[in-house]
Design a protein around this motif. Structure first.
Motif, mmCIF file in Angstrom:
data_model
loop_
_atom_site.group_PDB
_atom_site.id
_atom_site.type_symbol
_atom_site.label_atom_id
_atom_site.label_comp_id
_atom_site.label_asym_id
_atom_site.label_seq_id
_atom_site.Cartn_x
_atom_site.Cartn_y
_atom_site.Cartn_z
ATOM 1 N N PHE A 52 0.825 -1.212 0.000
ATOM 2 C CA PHE A 52 0.000 0.000 0.000
ATOM 3 C C PHE A 52 0.860 1.263 0.000
ATOM 4 C CE2 PHE A 52 -3.264 -2.985 1.422
ATOM 5 C CZ PHE A 52 -4.349 -2.555 0.669
ATOM 6 N N GLY A 53 1.984 1.217 0.715
ATOM 7 C CA GLY A 53 2.885 2.362 0.722
ATOM 8 C C GLY A 53 3.457 2.630 -0.657
ATOM 9 N N GLY A 54 3.861 1.559 -1.354
ATOM 10 C CA GLY A 54 4.389 1.715 -2.704
ATOM 11 C C GLY A 54 3.353 2.263 -3.672
ATOM 12 N N LEU A 55 2.131 1.748 -3.571
ATOM 13 C CA LEU A 55 1.063 2.232 -4.440
ATOM 14 C C LEU A 55 0.765 3.714 -4.191
ATOM 15 C CD1 LEU A 55 -1.476 -0.740 -4.337
ATOM 16 C CD2 LEU A 55 -0.034 -0.054 -6.251
ATOM 17 N N ILE A 109 3.591 5.878 -5.678
ATOM 18 C CA ILE A 109 3.678 5.875 -7.140
ATOM 19 C C ILE A 109 2.436 6.479 -7.790
ATOM 20 C CG2 ILE A 109 3.877 4.404 -9.186
ATOM 21 C CD1 ILE A 109 5.446 2.417 -7.428
ATOM 22 N N PHE A 110 1.246 6.060 -7.302
ATOM 23 C CA PHE A 110 0.009 6.423 -7.999
ATOM 24 C C PHE A 110 -0.898 7.379 -7.228
ATOM 25 C CE2 PHE A 110 1.111 2.166 -9.655
ATOM 26 C CZ PHE A 110 1.219 2.471 -10.996
ATOM 27 N N GLY A 111 -0.748 7.442 -5.904
ATOM 28 C CA GLY A 111 -1.585 8.346 -5.133
ATOM 29 C C GLY A 111 -2.675 7.647 -4.340
ATOM 30 N N LYS A 112 -3.455 8.446 -3.627
ATOM 31 C CA LYS A 112 -4.443 7.939 -2.673
ATOM 32 C C LYS A 112 -5.567 7.143 -3.336
ATOM 33 C CE LYS A 112 -7.319 10.887 -0.850
ATOM 34 N NZ LYS A 112 -7.899 11.977 -0.037
ATOM 35 N N LEU A 113 -6.044 7.595 -4.488
ATOM 36 C CA LEU A 113 -7.199 6.957 -5.121
ATOM 37 C C LEU A 113 -6.902 5.509 -5.501
ATOM 38 C CD1 LEU A 113 -10.087 7.614 -5.984
ATOM 39 C CD2 LEU A 113 -9.205 8.102 -8.264
ATOM 40 N N VAL A 114 -5.702 5.233 -5.967
ATOM 41 C CA VAL A 114 -5.318 3.869 -6.321
ATOM 42 C C VAL A 114 -5.317 2.981 -5.082
ATOM 43 C CG1 VAL A 114 -3.437 2.429 -7.179
ATOM 44 C CG2 VAL A 114 -4.021 4.545 -8.361
ATOM 45 N N VAL A 115 -4.820 3.505 -3.978
ATOM 46 C CA VAL A 115 -4.795 2.738 -2.728
ATOM 47 C C VAL A 115 -6.215 2.398 -2.282
ATOM 48 C CG1 VAL A 115 -4.180 2.815 -0.279
ATOM 49 C CG2 VAL A 115 -2.592 3.708 -1.995
ATOM 50 N N ILE A 116 -7.103 3.396 -2.348
ATOM 51 C CA ILE A 116 -8.494 3.164 -1.948
ATOM 52 C C ILE A 116 -9.156 2.130 -2.859
ATOM 53 C CG2 ILE A 116 -10.774 4.235 -1.707
ATOM 54 C CD1 ILE A 116 -9.339 6.840 -0.985
ATOM 55 N N SER A 165 -13.385 1.622 -12.266
ATOM 56 C CA SER A 165 -14.304 2.643 -11.755
ATOM 57 C C SER A 165 -13.591 3.648 -10.867
ATOM 58 C CB SER A 165 -15.453 1.987 -10.984
ATOM 59 O OG SER A 165 -16.286 1.268 -11.859
ATOM 60 N N PHE A 166 -12.735 3.160 -9.978
ATOM 61 C CA PHE A 166 -11.965 4.081 -9.142
ATOM 62 C C PHE A 166 -10.977 4.876 -9.986
ATOM 63 C CE2 PHE A 166 -13.434 1.590 -5.508
ATOM 64 C CZ PHE A 166 -13.583 2.580 -4.543
ATOM 65 N N GLY A 167 -10.421 4.234 -11.011
ATOM 66 C CA GLY A 167 -9.470 4.922 -11.872
ATOM 67 C C GLY A 167 -10.083 6.063 -12.652
ATOM 68 N N ILE A 186 -7.121 -0.252 -12.169
ATOM 69 C CA ILE A 186 -6.991 1.120 -11.677
ATOM 70 C C ILE A 186 -5.676 1.756 -12.109
ATOM 71 C CG2 ILE A 186 -5.981 0.560 -9.427
ATOM 72 C CD1 ILE A 186 -7.795 2.735 -8.242
ATOM 73 N N THR A 187 -4.586 0.993 -12.126
ATOM 74 C CA THR A 187 -3.309 1.561 -12.560
ATOM 75 C C THR A 187 -3.308 1.802 -14.070
ATOM 76 O OG1 THR A 187 -2.396 -0.691 -12.674
ATOM 77 C CG2 THR A 187 -1.968 0.580 -10.687
ATOM 78 N N MET A 188 -3.954 0.909 -14.810
ATOM 79 C CA MET A 188 -3.983 1.036 -16.269
ATOM 80 C C MET A 188 -4.693 2.318 -16.697
ATOM 81 S SD MET A 188 -5.424 -1.798 -18.944
ATOM 82 C CE MET A 188 -7.072 -1.750 -18.207
#
Length: 316
Positions: free
Chosen positions: A55-58, A61-68, A195-197, A255-257
């Motif tokens: 979760f820390g890495g995500l 790299i990508f921000g809060k929304l990706v983690v959620i 959807s989150f992405g 979500i990352t894509m």
């Protein structure tokens, strides 16, 4: 030997070899030699450290929304374990109850597909390609359906209506069904991630809830046959839970894509919608009517659709 049998034998051999390798490793032997309290504390500590790293890495790299979004896909996947819990107390449930649960799951998924994937997908498509959003999403839907069609053809599995009788004599048949559930959970997790992405938290939350509700009867459908074949009840629940944990993989990919490649968002939302509609039409609805018309399942589908529609409206 048929292709399906050959693939199944290879998968079985691979997993058996991995289990043997793990059990023969020095780390595993050291873990077993620990007192039970220390052993479980060690396992819990390693798990928490791994999650902190992921979760820390995500987040970095990508921000809060990706983690959620990733966390939401994990919770949705764990719902298979929640659905499997009745297997601790029962070896069978009535067909009307099970079909009603599946019908409600289909209704929930239909509403979520329409209001959380297709409608916003067309909106994003019109922003990127004015007036062409509906066509872009339609192409994505066909790609999603084609993906699951290909997976169905290439990977060994059986369908819901082949597993509805929980008094089964074939262990292979049950495990082929478990593989089918795992195959279908991947695009479901991807739909949550996509959807989150999109940046719309509401759509992601609604879809995660829908997938979680849909996973409950799937977890029960996995656990009950295993218990009926003599598996330890907790082990059956654990296996059912694992089938849902492929969803975070799909969720993370989705979500990352779309976060990195924003222009593919409408196609990705259509893809996820097409895959979900394929599962509903190919697996869930036929099972609810496998033994003749099921009025319970029909009304349950409508109720599930209405509940999800109201939830979507409330969160909006």
């Amino acid at each position: 030997m048929t292709l399906t049998t050959n693939i199944y034998s290879r998968l079985q051999g691979y997993f058996e070899n991995q289990v043997i390798r793990i059990k023969s490793s020095g780390y595993y032997q050291q873990l077993l030699a620990m007192p039970p309290t220390k052993r479980w504390a060690t396992v819990a500590g390693l798990f928490l450290l791994s999650q902190l790293a992921v979760f820390g890495g995500l987040y970095l790299i990508f921000g809060k929304l990706v983690v959620i979004g990733f966390f939401a896909s994990i919770l949705a996947g764990l719902a298979t374990g929640v659905g499997a819990l009745p297997a601790l107390f029962f070896k069978n449930i009535s067909s009307n109850l099970f079909n009603s649960m599946l019908g409600a799951a289909a209704g929930v998924m239909l509403a979520a597909t329409a209001f959380s994937l297709l409608v916003p997908g067309m909106g994003y498509g019109n922003v990127i390609w004015p007036g062409k959003g509906i066509y872009i999403v339609s192409v994505g839907m066909l790609l999603g359906a084609a993906f699951l069609h290909f997976a169905d053809r290439q990977l060994p599995h059986v369908h819901f209506d082949s597993i509805s009788d929980t008094h089964l004599s074939s262990l292979k048949k049950v495990w082929l069904f478990i593989i089918a559930i795992t195959i279908h959970n991947f695009p479901e997790g991807m739909s949550v991630g996509v959807s989150f992405g999109s940046g719309e938290m509401k759509n992601g939350v609604v879809l995660a809830i829908a997938i979680a509700l849909q996973n409950i009867p799937e977890g029960l459908a996995v656990a009950l046959p295993l218990v009926g074949l003599g598996y330890n009840k907790w082990r059956a629940v654990g296996i059912a839970t694992l089938t849902g944990l492929v969803e975070p993989v799909g969720g993370l990919l989705g979500i990352t894509m779309v976060t990195v490649f924003q222009p593919i968002l409408p196609v990705a939302m259509g893809f996820a919608a097409g895959a979900m509609l394929f599962v509903i039409s190919e697996e869930i609805i036929p099972e609810t009517h496998a033994k003749g018309r099921s009025r319970f399942a029909t009304f349950a589908l409508m109720i599930g659709f209405i509940i999800m529609m109201i939830l979507d409206n409330m969160l909006g």
